[in-house]
Structures are given as structure tokens and as C-alpha cells.
Design a protein around this motif. Structure first.
Motif, PDB file in Angstrom:
ATOM      1  N   PHE A   1     -37.433  40.325  41.197  1.00  0.00           N
ATOM      2  CA  PHE A   1     -38.165  41.591  41.121  1.00  0.00           C
ATOM      3  C   PHE A   1     -39.488  41.302  40.443  1.00  0.00           C
ATOM      4  O   PHE A   1     -39.681  40.214  39.896  1.00  0.00           O
ATOM      5  N   GLN A   2     -40.386  42.290  40.397  1.00  0.00           N
ATOM      6  CA  GLN A   2     -41.743  42.012  39.909  1.00  0.00           C
ATOM      7  C   GLN A   2     -41.783  40.878  38.877  1.00  0.00           C
ATOM      8  O   GLN A   2     -42.403  39.850  39.092  1.00  0.00           O
TER       9      GLN A   2
ATOM     10  N   THR B   1     -38.771  40.067  36.946  1.00  0.00           N
ATOM     11  CA  THR B   1     -37.426  39.556  36.663  1.00  0.00           C
ATOM     12  C   THR B   1     -36.885  38.700  37.803  1.00  0.00           C
ATOM     13  O   THR B   1     -36.841  39.149  38.952  1.00  0.00           O
TER      14      THR B   1
ATOM     15  N   ALA C   1     -33.714  37.761  39.287  1.00  0.00           N
ATOM     16  CA  ALA C   1     -32.363  38.292  39.149  1.00  0.00           C
ATOM     17  C   ALA C   1     -31.319  37.319  39.657  1.00  0.00           C
ATOM     18  O   ALA C   1     -30.287  37.090  39.027  1.00  0.00           O
TER      19      ALA C   1
ATOM     20  N   ALA D   1     -21.974  38.368  33.081  1.00  0.00           N
ATOM     21  CA  ALA D   1     -22.566  39.209  32.044  1.00  0.00           C
ATOM     22  C   ALA D   1     -23.364  40.355  32.672  1.00  0.00           C
ATOM     23  O   ALA D   1     -23.806  40.271  33.822  1.00  0.00           O
ATOM     24  N   SER D   2     -23.540  41.390  31.906  1.00  0.00           N
ATOM     25  CA  SER D   2     -24.334  42.512  32.373  1.00  0.00           C
ATOM     26  C   SER D   2     -25.762  42.043  32.678  1.00  0.00           C
ATOM     27  O   SER D   2     -26.349  41.275  31.925  1.00  0.00           O
ATOM     28  N   GLY D   3     -26.293  42.478  33.804  1.00  0.00           N
ATOM     29  CA  GLY D   3     -27.664  42.114  34.150  1.00  0.00           C
ATOM     30  C   GLY D   3     -27.788  40.766  34.834  1.00  0.00           C
ATOM     31  O   GLY D   3     -28.891  40.258  35.029  1.00  0.00           O
ATOM     32  N   CYS D   4     -26.658  40.143  35.218  1.00  0.00           N
ATOM     33  CA  CYS D   4     -26.735  38.808  35.791  1.00  0.00           C
ATOM     34  C   CYS D   4     -26.990  38.844  37.295  1.00  0.00           C
ATOM     35  O   CYS D   4     -27.124  37.810  37.935  1.00  0.00           O
ATOM     36  N   GLY D   5     -27.034  40.035  37.864  1.00  0.00           N
ATOM     37  CA  GLY D   5     -27.412  40.108  39.267  1.00  0.00           C
ATOM     38  C   GLY D   5     -26.287  40.446  40.229  1.00  0.00           C
ATOM     39  O   GLY D   5     -26.446  40.316  41.444  1.00  0.00           O
ATOM     40  N   LYS D   6     -25.166  40.919  39.717  1.00  0.00           N
ATOM     41  CA  LYS D   6     -24.040  41.240  40.597  1.00  0.00           C
ATOM     42  C   LYS D   6     -24.391  42.369  41.565  1.00  0.00           C
ATOM     43  O   LYS D   6     -24.182  42.239  42.776  1.00  0.00           O
ATOM     44  N   SER D   7     -24.942  43.444  41.001  1.00  0.00           N
ATOM     45  CA  SER D   7     -25.308  44.560  41.876  1.00  0.00           C
ATOM     46  C   SER D   7     -26.385  44.121  42.862  1.00  0.00           C
ATOM     47  O   SER D   7     -26.355  44.486  44.039  1.00  0.00           O
ATOM     48  N   THR D   8     -27.328  43.332  42.361  1.00  0.00           N
ATOM     49  CA  THR D   8     -28.392  42.832  43.222  1.00  0.00           C
ATOM     50  C   THR D   8     -27.812  42.071  44.406  1.00  0.00           C
ATOM     51  O   THR D   8     -28.240  42.241  45.551  1.00  0.00           O
TER      52      THR D   8
ATOM     53  N   GLU E   1     -18.344  47.909  41.102  1.00  0.00           N
ATOM     54  CA  GLU E   1     -17.637  48.551  39.983  1.00  0.00           C
ATOM     55  C   GLU E   1     -17.102  49.916  40.361  1.00  0.00           C
ATOM     56  O   GLU E   1     -17.356  50.902  39.680  1.00  0.00           O
TER      57      GLU E   1
ATOM     58  N   HIS F   1     -16.340  44.451  35.764  1.00  0.00           N
ATOM     59  CA  HIS F   1     -16.461  43.881  34.434  1.00  0.00           C
ATOM     60  C   HIS F   1     -15.096  43.575  33.843  1.00  0.00           C
ATOM     61  O   HIS F   1     -14.982  42.874  32.850  1.00  0.00           O
TER      62      HIS F   1
ATOM     63  N   ARG G   1     -28.576  35.829  33.689  1.00  0.00           N
ATOM     64  CA  ARG G   1     -29.798  35.906  34.489  1.00  0.00           C
ATOM     65  C   ARG G   1     -30.677  34.668  34.339  1.00  0.00           C
ATOM     66  O   ARG G   1     -30.910  34.228  33.216  1.00  0.00           O
TER      67      ARG G   1
HETATM   68  N1  LIG Z   1     -35.205  47.514  41.476  1.00  0.00           N
HETATM   69  C1  LIG Z   1     -35.358  46.662  40.454  1.00  0.00           C
HETATM   70  N2  LIG Z   1     -36.591  46.435  39.948  1.00  0.00           N
HETATM   71  C2  LIG Z   1     -36.756  45.571  38.910  1.00  0.00           C
HETATM   72  N3  LIG Z   1     -35.758  44.917  38.317  1.00  0.00           N
HETATM   73  C3  LIG Z   1     -34.514  45.117  38.773  1.00  0.00           C
HETATM   74  C4  LIG Z   1     -34.246  45.997  39.849  1.00  0.00           C
HETATM   75  N4  LIG Z   1     -32.907  46.011  40.083  1.00  0.00           N
HETATM   76  C5  LIG Z   1     -32.366  45.153  39.174  1.00  0.00           C
HETATM   77  N5  LIG Z   1     -33.337  44.630  38.403  1.00  0.00           N
HETATM   78  C6  LIG Z   1     -33.144  43.634  37.332  1.00  0.00           C
HETATM   79  O1  LIG Z   1     -32.440  42.538  37.865  1.00  0.00           O
HETATM   80  C7  LIG Z   1     -31.489  42.070  36.943  1.00  0.00           C
HETATM   81  C8  LIG Z   1     -30.101  42.087  37.593  1.00  0.00           C
HETATM   82  O2  LIG Z   1     -29.727  43.460  37.783  1.00  0.00           O
HETATM   83  P1  LIG Z   1     -28.325  43.896  38.367  1.00  0.00           P
HETATM   84  O3  LIG Z   1     -28.284  45.363  38.430  1.00  0.00           O
HETATM   85  O4  LIG Z   1     -28.090  43.179  39.647  1.00  0.00           O
HETATM   86  O5  LIG Z   1     -27.326  43.347  37.280  1.00  0.00           O
HETATM   87  P2  LIG Z   1     -25.733  43.528  37.207  1.00  0.00           P
HETATM   88  O6  LIG Z   1     -25.157  42.186  37.159  1.00  0.00           O
HETATM   89  O7  LIG Z   1     -25.276  44.443  38.259  1.00  0.00           O
HETATM   90  O8  LIG Z   1     -25.591  44.211  35.800  1.00  0.00           O
HETATM   91  P3  LIG Z   1     -24.467  45.262  35.328  1.00  0.00           P
HETATM   92  O9  LIG Z   1     -23.237  44.486  35.112  1.00  0.00           O
HETATM   93  O10 LIG Z   1     -25.033  45.822  34.068  1.00  0.00           O
HETATM   94  O11 LIG Z   1     -24.342  46.279  36.412  1.00  0.00           O
HETATM   95  C9  LIG Z   1     -31.567  42.960  35.738  1.00  0.00           C
HETATM   96  O12 LIG Z   1     -32.391  42.322  34.773  1.00  0.00           O
HETATM   97  C10 LIG Z   1     -32.245  44.193  36.249  1.00  0.00           C
HETATM   98  O13 LIG Z   1     -33.023  44.791  35.232  1.00  0.00           O
END
Ligand SMILES: Nc1ncnc2c1ncn2[C@@H]1O[C@H](COP(=O)(O)OP(=O)(O)OP(=O)(O)O)[C@@H](O)[C@H]1O
Ligand SMILES: Nc1ncnc2c1ncn2[C@@H]1O[C@H](COP(=O)(O)OP(=O)(O)OP(=O)(O)O)[C@@H](O)[C@H]1O
Ligand SMILES: [Mg+2]
Ligand SMILES: [Mg+2]
Lengths: 310, 255, 259, 255, 259
Positions: free
Chosen positions: E13-14, E16, E18, E37-44, E156, E189, E207
Motif C-alpha cells: 500500500f502507499q 506499507t 503488507a 500477528a495482527s497486521g501481517c497481511g492475512k486480510s490483504t 475471521e 486469530h 509485516r
Molecule cells: N487499504 C489499505 N491502505 C493502506 N494500508 C492498508 C490497507 N489495507 C491494509 N493495509 C495495511 O496493510 C497491513 C496488513 O493489513 P491486513 O488487514 O491485511 O492485516 P491482518 O493480518 O488482516 O490484520 P488483523 O489480524 O488485525 O486483521 C496493515 O499494516 C494495514 O494497515
């Protein structure tokens, strides 16, 4: 009681319509007949009768509005027409760029307001000239001066103007399509500055009203005397603040051409009332078919005045 | 950054709009019907110079101000009474609800008939169109006051008057000002419309008489002035609303 | 300062009999807590004493004269802080004085004094929403003290606070009470709070509330946090708890029987 | 029970008010200026019988309806565009905000000059006074749509159009209807005022010409009709608002 | 049904980064969980697979053809149920089919079938707000199943549910999955949830997310609640936990060093 000598009358913007009043004032006829006249200026005839209704004035004008009010209030507003100084409206039909009536269709024509008696007359004129009133766009553009300004600005193509404003219009390039009394046809009359009062007031103040009308009778007779032409012209110029030349032209139109705007003596003109009544019906402003003009006029006061003046 | 960008575009839009209007009315349209802004500005200066514009503004402002005064006094009193007494509320409610939904501006011809063309009829018209927003918002404001705080006042032996002034009024104030904002907008319509019908001076008369004489430049002067006043009044009252209602928002956020 | 006498006080709301013939003499400067099942009439009792509602039967006498309405010889500290959110803390504290028509300058001086006493001297010009719950409750107490009442009525004043803040506020309240020496009627659901604070604990029966027990708390003052860990303290808590439990059980049985 | 009491008092208030009015105008006031309800009713029947009232209602209704149509089409399109594109929003915002605060009814004389006394000018006036509430509420409605639900649509491969119609529109609907309610009230003012100035038929003309000819009974017929229409429109739209917004309330209560 | 291939997938992302070069082959019908871990990119990762966002590098291939946007061969089950509150459950379930332009009658029939399958057959004409969280999540799953996707992406999905409902939903999900035999990518999680459900668990690094470990879960199916109490189960949980912990510790150390 000095109040017995006071009457309050409504006047319009300074045009030729109040010529006999100017004369009565200037020549001292009111004083001579023992009446003191106060004046309130109103924009439209509707406002003039409104002041009568609220008691702010005793002498108003506008038979068309008076008839409508009397009919609509089932006579509660007992307006009655007691004299018609101007029996043939001295309007001048003017236009910018249009020369014949056929060409009016599809253009806009300025009127004072939708319910104004000038509008009624305009519609009658159009009808008599073979123009379908519905084919001409009537735009409410205010009083005489406003209508000239609107025509100069280009917003309307034609309108009826009163002298001396009509002469100004011609100076500024407008075309005179004719004088309304001529356009309406020989013998046609219309109560243009019909003097309207409350019948109840008139009955209670007969003497005062008769003296008032007598003064105006004096004025009409004086005005219709060709010997007074020069002095009358000067009075008109002074009261309406126009040039002597325009005042002269106006006088010419009113008393030397065929317009015959002013009645020779004070009195009620039944034909002028009929003109109003039929105009109201044409404009769709009066629905009942039964009303006759005699219900709305009373010549007895003017008759009294004529007796006084002899 | 994005906010600056929005502002720049907004400002550009106004300038471009005015420019386009200027061009269009010079090249495409009849300037009689759509005069260019420059001509409107010129006419504004003329009207200012001959003093008539100031007279018109004074006349309209006076009617507006007096109408507002009447509406505030009557509206606040009636609103407080409705909030204070269920009987008063039950009696007034059907009338207030119905009249609030009625375009009371239509009473203008009646008021002119009754009160003439002077300032009285203008004040009456302004007052009636401003009355209901003020009345209803006063009623809402005072009838949703926090009973717990009112009890505090009682517990500290406040008089009825003290309770109203020190407890209920501050609580009702944001609602009152919201009502005032609505009323302010209605009142502008009221004063203009009342003058359009007939008046001796006023912005409405300026608009109406300009229209009659096709002096569309003056007509636009009038309308633009109204717009400026409208925007100024609206934003001023929004600012007051924010200020007065600040503790409310803070309360929602903070606790 | 006058003695408070509650004399065969009864209160019946439209259908609910909330209190029945409660009689109680409270000595000047005494700290009395009221405990009892929810809905047993504790708040009602305080509101009767404050004069916010009229009694159905019986009377409340303060220094011999009957209470007929709210007055500045009594002041209520409500559970929710009920500060006026649009006024600063200082101007909240002067509220009662303002209603009395006291001069602004004197009132403010008094307010500052009390804010010092209650430990929030620095926050006089803050708004309630800028303060924590504990600080708001201090302001609430300061407001009550400002009118210099003979009797302070406190209806679960610490119920909305978290555990730690609550402990702190209890200690503070004792300090303030000892400084100002008001008679205090205190309502709480926390028995240990009642024991820690009071000279005397009145246990009410389930609705309609009557006096079930009137217990002298003979713990020496000043009490400290150590007091709370003493066996004596635990004994009082135990005793009050069992009275409440007994009452709850009995009233439930009664209801079962009635239903 | 208390509610029934309120209703009884309310109904009583209307009856008593009408009765008082009847008495007052028979005994105290000049019935010319304040005609009694019975006389107004009689005049209503007359105007109904001669067909002119139906004509007036039709004329006003037509202008109102067409104006509403124009305002809805333009307002919804512009509102959606503003919500969809920040550039469009930035460009339109200063104009929309300013015009929304301007009493646009003052444009009535201009429209009459431009478009004449026929239905065109009425429609234009109605449309312009109704436009801004609709536009702004559409904009608010569509710009506060829940992005999570919009993403659902994308995830299920919805087209842009489907997303608008099936997701965004239902979410924006309560706001749209609130706008419509405001607009409906403004529109009534618009149609009446435009007719007061000059028209060939319409309730506004009825009011104006009745005032000029002192037919106050007919004037009250006109105003009462407006009131009834106003109340009916307001309550109808409140009902629709409740119905359409029901899931919102339910959502807030339920989870 | 086609195999899912994730090929050197990266997303920045801009500012980050991910995800970095994640590669993974998922066999048809496999149940794969992603933890980290939270924020590691799973949702991405899930959003990339669904085509909701474009990849920065690398690609996702489904049955050999690259994913370029959302399509009905994949369906996402979001954490919040994201049901349309103004539609009945039935009409929520048909949403995807409606977007495809399928006939109303067939869609509704299919919706009813799936509501039966997910155990809320009776609530088709209820509105979302009338249902409990667990029931809403069932509807959410039914909506995803309705488009008959090859791959089910679940981010989740049970996070917002209480413990008991969650257990119930896990069992139900296994049942539904066994009935429908979809490929499932599942983010959670809760490690025990991942172990209980999955054929395979992918642990992501902090991340930017990379594949840290790829663990086959060799627990026999059908798994029951007893499975959860087995030593083997505990072993898997232990192992995955320690991997995540290690990762969290390392990334924290890294951050300390950088700061
Ligand atoms: N649209 C976006 N624009 C900028 N940064 C983003 C965007 N979507 C996700 N990120 C960043 O990318 C990283 C991974 O995000 P993501 O949501 O995939 O994490 P996650 O593993 O799902 O976390 P969680 O367990 O908290 O849901 C994070 O640092 C998040 O802030
Ligand atoms: N204003 C009122 N009108 C009617 N009933 C009331 C009113 N105030 C209190 N009650 C009833 O009187 C009874 C006692 O109420 P009260 O609030 O005094 O109880 P409480 O002991 O303070 O309870 P809690 O511990 O829950 O605060 C309750 O049944 C309550 O419902
Ligand atoms: Mg209580
Ligand atoms: Mg996530």
C-alpha cells in the motif's frame, strides 16, 4: 365642525388622469366650494379601493375593482360609482418594432397587473382589433412609467401608455399604433377614473360629497373651455413636471383630437359603466350574468353638484 | 492537503462560474435577461451611490428584525408554555402542527388587506413565517430537558424561575438556536415576498420594480444581496449553534 | 448542629409501598449507612429526608422542626454526578449559593476552598467532560458541601466508579467528613464500603423497607486500608451480608408463596 | 389513557377554536376581514360548484407536480454526482451551499419575466425552491453509505448500476425522503407565491384576487386548502419516512 | 474443481508493504487456515485472492487463469456479517445470484436449500436485526455458498461471536464444508479454531507477511469435540502458537533495533 369640510382622496402617480383635480386645486374651486382635500397616493386601483374599505380614504377610484369587491362581498362593501370624469381612457397604444395588430400575436404586451382595469381594457382592445388575447403574452410590468422602461429595455414589445409618458416613448423611438378610444371604436366608453365611494359614507356625508363633486364640475367645465387652453397646459406641466411642449401635446390630444377623454360635466356615465362590466366578463373576472350597471352607480350626488354649479 | 485542494477547486469554481456567466451573457444570451456580473456590479454601485439601496436594505432589515422579535417573544413563550403544561400542549398542538405545515406566507395578501402596505404588514408576515420553527423548537428543547438536572435544581432549593433560567434554558438553547436558524431562512422569504406585493421600500420592492422595468441588473443586485445575507445569517447561526452545543458534543464523546 | 429524627416514616407510591414506618434518630455528625436489597426504598428514604418528595405518613424532623421541602440545611450527592455540562467545575460548585442569591465573589472564594478540600483545586475552570469520573464525583461532593448543609445525603455516590478510584474516594470522603463534621446519610450496595465508612449501618428489609437491623460499627478511627484487612472488619461485613441475604431469601420465599 | 385524554383535548381544541372564531367574527370583528368558518364553508361549496376551485387546484397541482419532477430528477442526479466524485462535489459545493441559503423564491419575478404567466414560470419556481433540499439530502444520503456493504456488492461482482440500485439507493432512501419532505413544504410556498404574482389560475391566484376584491371568505378557502394539503403531504411523507427508515431504527435498537 | 495457485504474490500500500512474495498451491477442496500477528497481511491476502484489490507483484491463478477482479468462482465471508439490513435473510442470500441476473424463482429455491443446510431454514423471511449473531453469520455463509463458488474465503468469520456460539459454528462449518466440498481459505486469530478446522495451517511472518511455516494437520476426520481434548490436538496448537510467538518476539526486537 371643520372636519365636515375635509375629504381624503386617493391619487395615482402624476399622469394626466387627475387633470381635473389639478385644476380644481390650482384654480381654487375646492376652496370656493368649502372642501379641504387630502391626498394619499396608491399604486393601483385595487389599492385605492382597499383604502376605502379600511377607512383610510373616502374617495377612491376604479369602478372595475369596486364592482368586483361589491359582488364578492355581497354588498357588504357598498362601493358606488358617483362620477366619471374620464369616460374614454386616453391611452396610447405604443410598440417597438410592431406596426399592425396582426403582428402582435406571439409577442409580449405589458400590463400593470393581471387584475388591473387597464388589463381589461387591453383585452377588449385586442378583441376588437381581431387579435386573440390568448395569443399575446400579457406580462405584468407595473405602472405607466415602468411599462415604458420595460419596453425600452426590450422586455415587452408593446403596451398602452398614458400621455405625457407616451410622447416620451415616441421621442425614444416607439411607434404609436393608435389612441385607445379610437381603437375601441366610436361611442365606446369606459369608466377610467370613475370616482368611487362607500354608499354608507356618501349617504351620511351627502353635502360634503356634493360640494366636492361641484368643485370637480367647476374644473371640468373650466378645462373644456378652449379659452383656458394655455393656463390648463401650464397647470398640467407644473403638476406632472413635464416640459411645456409635452404638456401642449397632451392637451392637444385630450381636447382637440377625437379622443374626448374628459366629460363636459360631472356625472355618471352608464355607457362607461357598461364598458367596465363587459370588460370584466370578457376577462373572466365577473361570473354572475345578472348584475346590471345600475346597481353600482348613483348619479344623485353628481346631479346635486350640477344643480349647485348650475 | 486534500482539504486545501477542495478549497482551491471551490474558489476556482466560483471564479470560473462568474467568468462563464460573464462570457455567456455577453456572447450567447440576451444581457437583458441574464446580465453579466460586471454589469450587476456596476448597477450595484449606482444604486449604492443614489442611496436607494441603503434605504431598501434598511426597510427590509427593519421589518425582518421586528418580525423576528415578535416571533421570538411569542414563539418562546408559547413553546415554554407547551413544554410546561400538558393541557396547554394538548390545546395548542393541533393548531401549531397544522399551521406549521401550512405555507403561512399565503397569508400575505390578507395581512396586506388588514394592515396596509406599511411596515405593519411586513412585520406580521415575517413574524408568522418565523413563528412556528421557533415555537416548535422551543417546545422540543424545553420538553427534552434532562429531568435529573432539573431535580438537582430542586434539591438545591432553586425557585421556578431560577430552574428555568439556569437549568432548563441552557439545556434547551441548542434546540432554540436550531429553530432560529430555520426561522431566519423562512423570514428572508417572508420579508421579500411581502415586499414583492407592494411596499414603499425594501429589497423585495427593488426586485419587483426592477423586474417590472426589465432592469434585470438591479434585480440581480437584489437577489445577490439576499443570497449574501442568507449565507451570512446561516453560517453565523451555524457557528453559534456549534458554540452553544459544544458541551453536548463533548458530552457525547467524553462520557 | 441539630439532631435528625426520622419518625414512623412511610411512603407509598401509586401502587407500590416503598417504606413502612421507619424510625431513626441520627446524632449530630454521625455517619450512617443504609444497605438493603435493590428496590427496598433506600433512595426513597433519602429523597424523603431531602424533602424532594412528601411522606405518606410520619415525618422527618431536623433540629426539631419538620422537613417540608428541599432546603439548604440538607444537600444531596447523587449517584450520577449530575454536574451541569455547560458550566465549569467552579460554576457548578457555586450552584446552590447562586440559588440562594449569595454574592458572586464570596461564592467563588468558597468554591475554590472546597475544590482544594476535595482535591481538585486545579480544575476549577475545567468543564465536567474534561474530568474523570472520580474527579467529577469530587466536584459533586464539593457542590453539596458548598451550601454548608447540616446533613449530607449520599445515594450510592461511588457506584459508577471503578474499583480503584472507589477506594480512593472512600478514603477522601472520610477525610472530608472529618474536616467538615457533617451528619452523613449514605446509601450503598457495597457492604465493605458501608463498614469502612460508617459509625452505624442500618439494614433495611425488602420492600416495603423497614429497619431490619441497626448496627453500631465500633471500629476505631482513623481507619486505614489496614483496617479493611482486620478480622473485626471482616466480621462486620459478614454480619451485614448475612442479614441482607437472609432478607433476600425470605422475600423471595414470600413472593413464591404469593404467586 | 393519557393519550386518549390528549386526543380528546386536541379535538376539543379544534372544535372550540372554530366555535370561538365563528362567534368572534359574528359578534366582535368585521366578518369582512375575518369571516366565520361557516361562511368560509359556504363559499367553498360555491367555488366548488362553479368549477373554478377545481380548476385552480388542478393548475396549482400541475405546476407543483411538474416542479417536483424537475427538482427530483435534477436534484437526485446532481446529488449522486456530488457523492460519487470529489471533483464534482468541490465544483458544485460553493454554488449549492450559497443558493441553498438564498431565498430563491425571490427569483419568481425573474422567471415570470423570462417565462411569462403560464405554467412554465410556476414550474421553474417550484423546481428551484424544491431543488436544494432534494439535492443536498441526496448528496448526504449517498455520501454516508456504508462502505462495507458497498464492498459486499463488489465482492459479489455487482455492476456499478447494480451497486447503486440495490445497495446505495436503499441506504440513501431515508435521507432522500427527508429531503423530499422539506422540498414538499418549500414547493407549496413556491407554487403559491408564483401564482400570487400573476397567473391564469391556481390557489395562489384565488388568494390574491380574493384579497383584491375583498372576498375574504374565498381567501380563507384558499388558505385552508393549502393548510390541508400541507398537513396531508407532511404526514404522508412522515409515514413513508418511518416505513422506509424502519430497518435503521431496528438496527440501532437491535444491534 | 480447479486448483488455486498463489504465485509470488506481493502487495504494497502507499507506504506499507503488507505482503511479500507469498507462494502457495492449494488443492481442490482443501481447508487452509492462515494465522499470524495482527497486521501481517492475512486480510490483504484474502482480498487479493478475491480480486477486491490488485496485486503489486505476482499473481493468483484459479484453474490456471489469473484472477483480475471479483468473480463468482470465489466468495468472501466477512467478519462482520454485512447483511443488508433492509432485506430479509432470504433476499440477502440471493444477492449474488441477483447480481448475476439469475431468475428469481430459481434463486429463491436455492436460497431456501442453503438456509436449510446452514440450519436457519425457518428464518428466511426474518430481517437480519431479528436474528442472533450466530444466525446472521450462518446467513452470511449461505450467501457465499449461494453463488456456488470454487473457493470460499473466510476472514475471521466467527470473531464477533461468543465462545459457545463459536464452537457450535465451527462444527457446523465443518459439516457444511464436507457437504459442499469447497476449497476454503480461512483466517483466524484462534489457533485451536485453525487446528480444529483445517487440513493445513499457513503461519505468516509479521509485516510484510511471508510464509513462515506450512503445517499439515493430520488429525483424522470426522473431528469431534473429543478431538479437541486429544494430546495430538494440543500438540498442533502448541506448535502453531510457538511459531506465532517467535514471530511476534522477533518482530518486536526488530522494531526496537530500528527505533
Ligand atoms: N487499504 C489499505 N491502505 C493502506 N494500508 C492498508 C490497507 N489495507 C491494509 N493495509 C495495511 O496493510 C497491513 C496488513 O493489513 P491486513 O488487514 O491485511 O492485516 P491482518 O493480518 O488482516 O490484520 P488483523 O489480524 O488485525 O486483521 C496493515 O499494516 C494495514 O494497515
Ligand atoms: N416516583 C416513583 N413512582 C413510583 N414508584 C417509585 C417511585 N420511586 C421509587 N418507586 C418504587 O419504590 C420502590 C423503592 O424504590 P427506591 O428507588 O427507593 O429503591 P432503592 O432501595 O433505592 O433501590 P436501588 O438499590 O435499586 O437503588 C421501588 O419499588 C420503586 O420502583
Ligand atoms: Mg436507589
Ligand atoms: Mg484482518
Amino acid at each position: 365642525d371643520p372636519d365636515d369640510n375635509v375629504v381624503t382622496m386617493t391619487i395615482a402617480a402624476p399622469t394626466v388622469t387627475d387633470f381635473d383635480d389639478y385644476v380644481a386645486k390650482a384654480k381654487g374651486f375646492y376652496d370656493a366650494r368649502g372642501v379641504t382635500v387630502r391626498r394619499v397616493q396608491t399604486g393601483t386601483a385595487a389599492q385605492s379601493v382597499q383604502l376605502l374599505a379600511t377607512g383610510e380614504a373616502e374617495i377612491g377610484r376604479g369602478l372595475a375593482n369596486a364592482i368586483q369587491a361589491r359582488v364578492r362581498t355581497s354588498g357588504q362593501l357598498d362601493f358606488v360609482n358617483v362620477a366619471d370624469p374620464t369616460v374614454r381612457p386616453p391611452y396610447v397604444m405604443t410598440s417597438k418594432g410592431i406596426r399592425d395588430f396582426a403582428a402582435l400575436t406571439g409577442t409580449s404586451l405589458g400590463i400593470t397587473s393581471v387584475t388591473d382595469q387597464g388589463t381589461i381594457v387591453t383585452m377588449q382592445m385586442l378583441q376588437r382589433r381581431g387579435v386573440d388575447p390568448d395569443g399575446v403574452q400579457l406580462l405584468p410590468t407595473g405602472g405607466t412609467a415602468s411599462r415604458l422602461a420595460a419596453m425600452n429595455a426590450g422586455g415587452i414589445a408593446s403596451t398602452l401608455l398614458l400621455p405625457p409618458v407616451s410622447f416620451t416613448a415616441e421621442q425614444q423611438g416607439a411607434v404609436r399604433m393608435g389612441y385607445l378610444p379610437e381603437l375601441l371604436g366610436e361611442g365606446y366608453q369606459f369608466s377610467f377614473t370613475g370616482i368611487v365611494v362607500r354608499e354608507s359614507w356618501a349617504k351620511a356625508n351627502r353635502d360634503r360629497l356634493v360640494r366636492y363633486l361641484a368643485a370637480r364640475d367647476d374644473a371640468l367645465r373650466w378645462l373644456n373651455d378652449p379659452a383656458n387652453a394655455a393656463e390648463a397646459t401650464a397647470i398640467l406641466a407644473r403638476e406632472t413636471k413635464i416640459s411645456p411642449e409635452k404638456a401642449r401635446q397632451t392637451y392637444e390630444l385630450l381636447f382637440r383630437s377625437t379622443v374626448d377623454a374628459f366629460a363636459p360635466r360631472i356625472g355618471v356615465s352608464l355607457p362607461a359603466g357598461e364598458g367596465v362590466l363587459s370588460g370584466l366578463r370578457l376577462a373572466g373576472l365577473l361570473h354572475d350574468k345578472d348584475s346590471r350597471i345600475e346597481e353600482f352607480v348613483d348619479d344623485s350626488y353628481a346631479a346635486g353638484a350640477r344643480e349647485v354649479t348650475g | 492537503m486534500s482539504r486545501t485542494r477542495s478549497r482551491v477547486i471551490g474558489a476556482g469554481s466560483i471564479v470560473a462560474g462568474a467568468g462563464l456567466w460573464e462570457l455567456a451573457s455577453r456572447l450567447l444570451f440576451d444581457p437583458l435577461f441574464l446580465p453579466p456580473p460586471s454589469a450587476v456590479w456596476g448597477r450595484f454601485l449606482e444604486l449604492l451611490a443614489d442611496g436607494s439601496l441603503l434605504g431598501d436594505m434598511a426597510a427590509s432589515g427593519q421589518a425582518y428584525g421586528l418580525g423576528l422579535l415578535v416571533a421570538v417573544v411569542v414563539g418562546v413563550l408559547a413553546g415554554v408554555a407547551m413544554a410546561a403544561s400538558t393541557v396547554v400542549r394538548d390545546i395548542l398542538d393541533p393548531w401549531v402542527s397544522a399551521l406549521n405545515a401550512t405555507p403561512t406566507i399565503a397569508l400575505a395578501p390578507l395581512f396586506i388587506l388588514l394592515l396596509g402596505l406599511g411596515i405593519e404588514s411586513k412585520v406580521a408576515i415575517c413574524a408568522i413565517v418565523m413563528l412556528f420553527p421557533i415555537l416548535l423548537n422551543t417546545y422540543y428543547g424545553f420538553s427534552t430537558t434532562d429531568q435529573q438536572l432539573v431535580e438537582v435544581a430542586r434539591a438545591y432549593a432553586a425557585t421556578r424561575w431560577q430552574t428555568y433560567v439556569k437549568i432548563k434554558l441552557p439545556m434547551a438553547l441548542p434546540s432554540l438556536i436550531a429553530g432560529l436558524r430555520l426561522a431566519a431562512a423562512h423570514g428572508l422569504v417572508g420579508v421579500v415576498v411581502s415586499e414583492l406585493f407592494g411596499a414603499r421600500a425594501g429589497i423585495g420592492l427593488l426586485i419587483q420594480s426592477s423586474a417590472e422595468t426589465f432592469d434585470t441588473r438591479a434585480l440581480f443586485v437584489g437577489i445577490t444581496l439576499l443570497g449574501i445575507v442568507g449565507v451570512a445569517v446561516t453560517y453565523a447561526l451555524i457557528a453559534v449553534e456549534r458554540r452553544v452545543g459544544r458541551w453536548r458534543v463533548a458530552q457525547q464523546e467524553g462520557g | 448542629m441539630p439532631e435528625l429524627r426520622i419518625d414512623r416514616l412511610s411512603k407509598t407510591f401509586q401502587r407500590t409501598e416503598a417504606l413502612r414506618e421507619v424510625s431513626l434518630d441520627v446524632a449530630d455528625g454521625q455517619f450512617v449507612s443504609f444497605v438493603g436489597a435493590s428496590g427496598c426504598g433506600k433512595s426513597t428514604l433519602l429523597r424523603l429526608v431531602d424533602g424532594l418528595i412528601p411522606a405518606s405518613e410520619g415525618s422527618v424532623l431536623l433540629g426539631g422542626s419538620p422537613v417540608t421541602g428541599p432546603g439548604n440545611d440538607r444537600a444531596m450527592v447523587f449517584q450520577e454526578d449530575r454536574l451541569l455540562p455547560w458550566r465549569t467545575i467552579e460554576r457548578n460548585v457555586v450552584l446552590g449559593l447562586e440559588f440562594q442569591g449569595q454574592s458572586k465573589r464570596d461564592s467563588l472564594a468558597r468554591a475554590r476552598e472546597l475544590l482544594q478540600l476535595t482535591g481538585i483545586g486545579k480544575f476549577g475552570s475545567a468543564y465536567p467532560h474534561e474530568l474523570s469520573g472520580g474527579m467529577r464525583q469530587r466536584a459533586n461532593i464539593a457542590r453539596a458541601l458548598a451550601v454548608d448543609p447540616d446533613v449530607l445525603l449520599m445515594d450510592e455516590p461511588f457506584a459508577a466508579l471503578d474499583g480503584q478510584t472507589r477506594e480512593l474516594m472512600q478514603a477522601e470522603l472520610v477525610r472530608i467528613w472529618q474536616d467538615s463534621r457533617k451528619t452523613v446519610l449514605f446509601v450503598t450496595h457495597q457492604v465493605d464500603e458501608a463498614v469502612y465508612l460508617s459509625d452505624r449501618i442500618v439494614v433495611l428489609t425488602a420492600r416495603p423497607g423497614r429497619v431490619k437491623a441497626d448496627i453500631e460499627v465500633a471500629l476505631p478511627r482513623p481507619r486505614t486500608l489496614a483496617t479493611k484487612r482486620s478480622a473485626e472488619f471482616a466480621g462486620y461485613v459478614e454480619r451485614v451480608w448475612s442479614l441482607i441475604e437472609e432478607e433476600v431469601r425470605e422475600s423471595m420465599e414470600r413472593e413464591m408463596r404469593d404467586a
